[in-house]
Design a protein around this motif. Structure first.
Motif, PDB file in Angstrom:
ATOM      1  N   ALA A 561       0.824  -1.209   0.000  1.00 55.32           N
ATOM      2  CA  ALA A 561       0.000   0.000   0.000  1.00 55.32           C
ATOM      3  C   ALA A 561       0.861   1.262   0.000  1.00 55.32           C
ATOM      4  CB  ALA A 561      -0.933  -0.011   1.209  1.00 55.32           C
ATOM      5  N   ILE A 562       1.951   1.254   0.748  1.00 59.59           N
ATOM      6  CA  ILE A 562       2.838   2.417   0.797  1.00 59.59           C
ATOM      7  C   ILE A 562       3.510   2.637  -0.554  1.00 59.59           C
ATOM      8  CG2 ILE A 562       4.969   3.295   1.823  1.00 59.59           C
ATOM      9  CD1 ILE A 562       4.116   1.960   4.427  1.00 59.59           C
ATOM     10  N   ALA A 563       3.936   1.537  -1.206  1.00 57.29           N
ATOM     11  CA  ALA A 563       4.582   1.665  -2.513  1.00 57.29           C
ATOM     12  C   ALA A 563       3.642   2.299  -3.530  1.00 57.29           C
ATOM     13  CB  ALA A 563       5.059   0.295  -2.997  1.00 57.29           C
ATOM     14  N   LEU A 564       2.365   1.925  -3.502  1.00 56.93           N
ATOM     15  CA  LEU A 564       1.400   2.527  -4.415  1.00 56.93           C
ATOM     16  C   LEU A 564       1.162   3.993  -4.072  1.00 56.93           C
ATOM     17  CD1 LEU A 564      -1.269  -0.315  -4.774  1.00 56.93           C
ATOM     18  CD2 LEU A 564       0.453   0.378  -6.433  1.00 56.93           C
ATOM     19  N   ALA A 565       1.040   4.289  -2.780  1.00 60.06           N
ATOM     20  CA  ALA A 565       0.776   5.675  -2.366  1.00 60.06           C
ATOM     21  C   ALA A 565       1.950   6.580  -2.687  1.00 60.06           C
ATOM     22  CB  ALA A 565       0.465   5.721  -0.871  1.00 60.06           C
ATOM     23  N   SER A 566       3.169   6.075  -2.570  1.00 53.60           N
ATOM     24  CA  SER A 566       4.342   6.902  -2.841  1.00 53.60           C
ATOM     25  C   SER A 566       4.496   7.221  -4.323  1.00 53.60           C
ATOM     26  CB  SER A 566       5.604   6.201  -2.336  1.00 53.60           C
ATOM     27  OG  SER A 566       5.816   4.983  -3.030  1.00 53.60           O
ATOM     28  N   ALA A 567       3.833   6.456  -5.188  1.00 52.77           N
ATOM     29  CA  ALA A 567       3.900   6.708  -6.626  1.00 52.77           C
ATOM     30  C   ALA A 567       2.746   7.584  -7.120  1.00 52.77           C
ATOM     31  CB  ALA A 567       3.904   5.379  -7.396  1.00 52.77           C
ATOM     32  N   GLU A 568       1.967   8.133  -6.195  1.00 51.57           N
ATOM     33  CA  GLU A 568       0.919   9.065  -6.589  1.00 51.57           C
ATOM     34  C   GLU A 568       1.546  10.413  -6.949  1.00 51.57           C
ATOM     35  OE1 GLU A 568      -2.116   8.455  -7.054  1.00 51.57           O
ATOM     36  OE2 GLU A 568      -2.807   6.828  -5.762  1.00 51.57           O
ATOM     37  N   LEU A 569       0.720  11.316  -7.482  1.00 50.16           N
ATOM     38  CA  LEU A 569       1.171  12.680  -7.701  1.00 50.16           C
ATOM     39  C   LEU A 569       1.540  13.315  -6.357  1.00 50.16           C
ATOM     40  CD1 LEU A 569      -1.479  13.853 -10.315  1.00 50.16           C
ATOM     41  CD2 LEU A 569       0.914  13.278 -10.749  1.00 50.16           C
ATOM     42  N   PRO A 570       2.468  14.273  -6.342  1.00 53.40           N
ATOM     43  CA  PRO A 570       2.927  14.840  -5.060  1.00 53.40           C
ATOM     44  C   PRO A 570       1.813  15.308  -4.143  1.00 53.40           C
ATOM     45  CG  PRO A 570       4.321  15.596  -6.859  1.00 53.40           C
ATOM     46  CD  PRO A 570       3.200  14.825  -7.486  1.00 53.40           C
ATOM     47  N   ALA A 571       0.723  15.846  -4.712  1.00 46.82           N
ATOM     48  CA  ALA A 571      -0.364  16.332  -3.865  1.00 46.82           C
ATOM     49  C   ALA A 571      -0.991  15.220  -3.034  1.00 46.82           C
ATOM     50  CB  ALA A 571      -1.435  16.990  -4.736  1.00 46.82           C
ATOM     51  N   LEU A 572      -0.951  13.989  -3.520  1.00 44.16           N
ATOM     52  CA  LEU A 572      -1.494  12.854  -2.782  1.00 44.16           C
ATOM     53  C   LEU A 572      -0.416  12.094  -2.020  1.00 44.16           C
ATOM     54  CD1 LEU A 572      -3.997  11.385  -5.417  1.00 44.16           C
ATOM     55  CD2 LEU A 572      -4.474  12.979  -3.564  1.00 44.16           C
ATOM     56  N   ALA A 573       0.776  11.972  -2.608  1.00 47.88           N
ATOM     57  CA  ALA A 573       1.840  11.183  -1.983  1.00 47.88           C
ATOM     58  C   ALA A 573       2.281  11.771  -0.646  1.00 47.88           C
ATOM     59  CB  ALA A 573       3.030  11.078  -2.934  1.00 47.88           C
ATOM     60  N   ARG A 574       2.181  13.089  -0.494  1.00 49.77           N
ATOM     61  CA  ARG A 574       2.679  13.718   0.728  1.00 49.77           C
ATOM     62  C   ARG A 574       1.886  13.314   1.969  1.00 49.77           C
ATOM     63  NH1 ARG A 574      -0.435  18.115   2.194  1.00 49.77           N
ATOM     64  NH2 ARG A 574      -1.989  18.808   0.666  1.00 49.77           N
ATOM     65  N   HIS A 575       0.668  12.784   1.785  1.00 50.88           N
ATOM     66  CA  HIS A 575      -0.167  12.452   2.941  1.00 50.88           C
ATOM     67  C   HIS A 575       0.305  11.178   3.645  1.00 50.88           C
ATOM     68  CE1 HIS A 575      -3.126  15.566   2.183  1.00 50.88           C
ATOM     69  NE2 HIS A 575      -3.153  15.216   0.903  1.00 50.88           N
ATOM     70  N   THR A 576       1.198  10.422   3.026  1.00 47.66           N
ATOM     71  CA  THR A 576       1.688   9.194   3.658  1.00 47.66           C
ATOM     72  C   THR A 576       3.196   9.249   3.887  1.00 47.66           C
ATOM     73  OG1 THR A 576       1.834   8.168   1.459  1.00 47.66           O
ATOM     74  CG2 THR A 576      -0.158   7.753   2.735  1.00 47.66           C
ATOM     75  N   GLU A 577       3.760  10.441   3.904  1.00 53.12           N
ATOM     76  CA  GLU A 577       5.189  10.559   4.167  1.00 53.12           C
ATOM     77  C   GLU A 577       5.515  10.087   5.586  1.00 53.12           C
ATOM     78  OE1 GLU A 577       6.146  14.610   3.481  1.00 53.12           O
ATOM     79  OE2 GLU A 577       6.118  14.458   1.298  1.00 53.12           O
ATOM     80  N   GLY A 578       6.614   9.379   5.715  1.00 49.42           N
ATOM     81  CA  GLY A 578       7.028   8.854   7.009  1.00 49.42           C
ATOM     82  C   GLY A 578       6.528   7.456   7.289  1.00 49.42           C
ATOM     83  N   ALA A 579       5.551   6.986   6.523  1.00 47.68           N
ATOM     84  CA  ALA A 579       5.004   5.648   6.777  1.00 47.68           C
ATOM     85  C   ALA A 579       6.013   4.558   6.441  1.00 47.68           C
ATOM     86  CB  ALA A 579       3.728   5.447   5.964  1.00 47.68           C
ATOM     87  N   GLU A 580       6.827   4.772   5.402  1.00 42.25           N
ATOM     88  CA  GLU A 580       7.790   3.748   5.008  1.00 42.25           C
ATOM     89  C   GLU A 580       8.838   3.517   6.099  1.00 42.25           C
ATOM     90  OE1 GLU A 580      10.556   2.557   1.155  1.00 42.25           O
ATOM     91  OE2 GLU A 580       9.498   4.475   1.226  1.00 42.25           O
ATOM     92  N   GLU A 581       9.287   4.583   6.759  1.00 39.96           N
ATOM     93  CA  GLU A 581      10.261   4.430   7.837  1.00 39.96           C
ATOM     94  C   GLU A 581       9.653   3.662   9.011  1.00 39.96           C
ATOM     95  OE1 GLU A 581       9.615   7.155   6.250  1.00 39.96           O
ATOM     96  OE2 GLU A 581      11.498   7.602   5.204  1.00 39.96           O
ATOM     97  N   VAL A 582       8.377   3.920   9.305  1.00 38.56           N
ATOM     98  CA  VAL A 582       7.723   3.223  10.411  1.00 38.56           C
ATOM     99  C   VAL A 582       7.602   1.733  10.118  1.00 38.56           C
ATOM    100  CG1 VAL A 582       5.581   3.019  11.732  1.00 38.56           C
ATOM    101  CG2 VAL A 582       6.476   5.276  11.148  1.00 38.56           C
ATOM    102  N   VAL A 583       7.188   1.376   8.905  1.00 41.07           N
ATOM    103  CA  VAL A 583       7.015  -0.041   8.597  1.00 41.07           C
ATOM    104  C   VAL A 583       8.363  -0.757   8.550  1.00 41.07           C
ATOM    105  CG1 VAL A 583       7.109   0.016   6.056  1.00 41.07           C
ATOM    106  CG2 VAL A 583       5.614  -1.604   7.201  1.00 41.07           C
ATOM    107  N   ALA A 584       9.416  -0.070   8.133  1.00 40.05           N
ATOM    108  CA  ALA A 584      10.743  -0.692   8.152  1.00 40.05           C
ATOM    109  C   ALA A 584      11.182  -0.998   9.577  1.00 40.05           C
ATOM    110  CB  ALA A 584      11.754   0.226   7.467  1.00 40.05           C
TER     111      ALA A 584
END
Length: 642
Positions: A561-584
């Motif tokens: 889900a994070i990989a898909l969200a991070s490939a959105e346009l910047p206006a949408l991708a910014r809403h999930t910033e930081g999630a990848e570090e948490v899941v790692a």
């Protein structure tokens, strides 16, 4: 003096995703099923002078073909059957609604269905496919001019999907005739788990270990899904089923030991991977294992307990291999998969959660708005003939699905695929005889769907050719231009709705999955620490493996889900910033917990280093959670043995 090389061109994530395609061997068995599905159904209907019912059945077979993915036959019953039932219900409701109510009530009804189907789609992949077919079929039922009534259309729809499902259950796959071909998908999935364990053992101590551990998680998820389908011929095949379940269960302690070795990071003997590979061959060939090599070096057993971090994990690997050999030698085994089934309460929670609410609202807005615009165009004299108004809402349903890729990628691929497919069909329609040539084109398109599903644009092109061929076989004129126009209009609607502000916090799907992954990781950690004195009991170990599977599976789904969200346009991708570090960090916590569980089995207490690492990871998670503004479950208060 040489000039420095120019920097490599880096594409934005949303464009890079649109150009990326899945790879793998051609699924020839699925290609054969696709060729035997929609085309023969349509041919039989034309010969019986029931062309319109054949068109409905072919549409159902096409949608079932999109869901016809690799896996076991029993799992295919739910993966193909549940969406087909939802589609038949949608066709029934849509047909009678289209006949009985006006444009405004119909639009409101379709909007309500979109809200329900969107919430259902947040439950999981099968539910998402069911929600899609519910909406597509309801739009087709409301807008496709057919002489048959609703219940007969629904029966034809079920017949088309049942035909493809029957082919999936009956036809053997390549290489499956050596044994009972009914279980070739299950055997291959379980064998893949042992192969993944062997690959992880080879990668221990290298930079590839993390990727191999993720591959093991994917293999376990696939095997778990393959073994959870309905029981076919319960009494005739129960022994074979129980043996497969026991072989899967025997892989769990092996995977746990291999993960603990990867966490330690010290290379293991090369022969450690030989045992899992022989077990994989035994599962795949349905044969006995024969003698298995000891995975650990003799001196590893002679080391004093707790002297080196690798010794407990090596001993655990040795014990797990012996346990697997015993399980393989038994004629039958347990059917316990060490999984907890999703309850009705879990389904409702997923639908009513942040992800379900956000997705449901977007689907409802897209589906309702496209239905309203399509019907307005249908009644507008200036627009001309518009017999296929259902194309617009049906297209919007596929475009709004986040599991098909990021929004910008979906729109680009859908537009490009539709234009290509419409142009190809226009060329075919000019030269092919009717209806024989068009029926052959439907069969060819059905055969190409299993390969085309690797890229959304290719899938769209093939489906466009198939749908336009069905329209012409049904007696309507060539409609390539209107198909292109309405697809582009649907793209515009979905782009606008996709960027509209919604109630609550954006990125609800990712945040809901991250919340679930954190809860699963904490539950696993709490169990390992709480039951450390009793972990040698088999019932406690079974629960531990269940919790470990749930944690790793939830983390894998969150990463997707994070990989898909991070490939959105910047206006949408910014809403999930930081999630990848948490899941790692959560993944490292679960890896460390696994290593601790193995160590506690061996010595009954943790080392000071392990205690410090767990505490440090929990503190790091709290900091990352606060920095990213995420609401995660609170970590359990642990009484760590040290």
């Amino acid at each position: 003096m040489s000039r420095p090389a120019p920097p490599a061109l880096t594409l934005p994530p949303w464009l890079a995703h649109a150009l990326r395609a899945q790879r793998g061997p051609v699924p020839w068995s699925a290609v054969v099923r696709g060729a035997l599905a929609a085309g023969p159904l349509l041919c039989a209907a034309v010969l019986a002078d029931r062309t319109s019912l054949g068109v409905v059945a072919a549409i159902a077979a096409m949608l079932a073909g999109i869901n016809d993915r690799p896996g076991s036959r029993r799992a295919a019953v739910k993966r193909l059957g549940a969406p087909a039932l939802a589609g038949a219900a949608g066709l029934f409701v849509g047909t009678y609604a289209g006949e009985q109510v006006g444009a405004v009530p119909l639009t409101l009804l379709l909007t309500g269905l979109g809200l329900i189907a969107g919430g259902i789609s947040a439950v999981g992949p099968v539910a998402s496919a069911a929600g899609t077919q519910l909406l597509v079929a309801s739009a087709v039922g409301a807008g496709m001019p057919l002489p048959e009534n609703g219940w007969l259309r629904a029966l034809a729809y079920l017949a088309g999907a049942a035909w493809l499902l029957g082919l999936r259950l009956v036809l053997p796959t390549p290489g499956s005739l050596a044994g009972d071909f009914r279980f070739d998908g299950e055997r291959d999935a379980v064998a893949g788990v042992y192969d993944a364990i062997a690959e992880l053992l080879v990668a221990v101590g290298t930079d590839d270990a993390t990727a191999r551990r993720a591959a093991l998680t994917a293999a376990l998820d696939h095997a778990q899904d393959a073994l959870t389908g309905p029981r076919l011929r319960r009494y005739a095949s129960s022994s074979a089923e129980r043996r497969l379940h026991a072989q899967y269960a025997a892989a769990l302690p092996l995977g746990e030991a291999a993960t603990a070795l990867a966490w330690v990071g010290e290379p293991v003997p090369a022969r450690a991977s030989e045992g899992p590979r022989r077990l994989a061959a035994a599962v795949r060939g349905n044969t006995h294992t024969g003698p298995l090599p000891a995975p650990s070096l003799p001196h590893a057993r002679l080391r004093s307990r707790g002297e080196t971090p690798i010794a407990p994990a090596l001993r655990a690997l040795d014990d797990a291999l012996l346990h697997a050999a015993e399980a393989f030698d038994r004629v039958s085994g347990t059917s316990d998969l060490h999984t907890r089934r999703r309850t009705a309460k879990d389904v409702v929670r997923s639908m009513a959660g942040a992800g379900g609410r956000e997705y449901g609202l977007r689907v409802a807005l897209c589906f309702g708005a496209s239905a309203a615009i399509a019907q307005a165009l249908h009644h507008a004299r200036w627009y001309g003939q518009h017999e296929h108004w259902y194309w617009l809402p049906a297209t919007a349903v596929f475009l709004v699905k986040p599991d098909l890729g990021p929004l910008a990628s979906r729109v680009l691929c859908r537009a490009a695929g539709t234009v290509l497919g419409a142009l190809l069909f226009a060329g075919f329609a000019a030269v092919l005889p009717r209806p024989e040539g068009l029926i052959a084109l439907v069969a060819l398109s059905g055969a190409l769907i299993p390969v085309a599903t690797r890229h959304f644009a290719a899938q769209t092109a093939v489906v466009t050719v198939l749908v336009l061929a069905l329209v012409m076989v049904g007696g309507e004129p060539q409609a390539s231009v209107s198909r292109i126009v309405e697809t582009l209009l649907a793209c515009a609607i979905v782009l606008v709705v996709g960027h509209l502000p919604m109630p609550g916090q954006r990125g609800g799907g990712v945040r809901a999955r991250l919340d679930g992954a954190a809860g699963a990781a904490y539950a696993y950690l709490a169990h390992v620490m709480r039951e450390s004195g009793a972990l040698r009991r088999e019932s406690d170990r079974a629960l531990r493996w269940t919790l470990r599977r749930e944690a790793y599976r939830a983390l894998a789904e969150t990463r997707t889900a994070i990989a898909l969200a991070s490939a959105e346009l910047p206006a949408l991708a910014r809403h999930t910033e930081g999630a990848e570090e948490v899941v790692a960090t959560l993944e490292r916590l679960v890896d460390t917990t696994t290593a601790c569980a193995v160590h506690l089995d061996d010595s009954g207490r943790l080392t000071p280093v392990q205690t410090a690492q767990l505490t440090e990871l929990l503190d790091e998670l709290a900091e990352e959670r606060d920095r990213a503004g995420l609401r995660l479950p609170e970590a359990p208060e642990l009484r760590l043995a040290g």
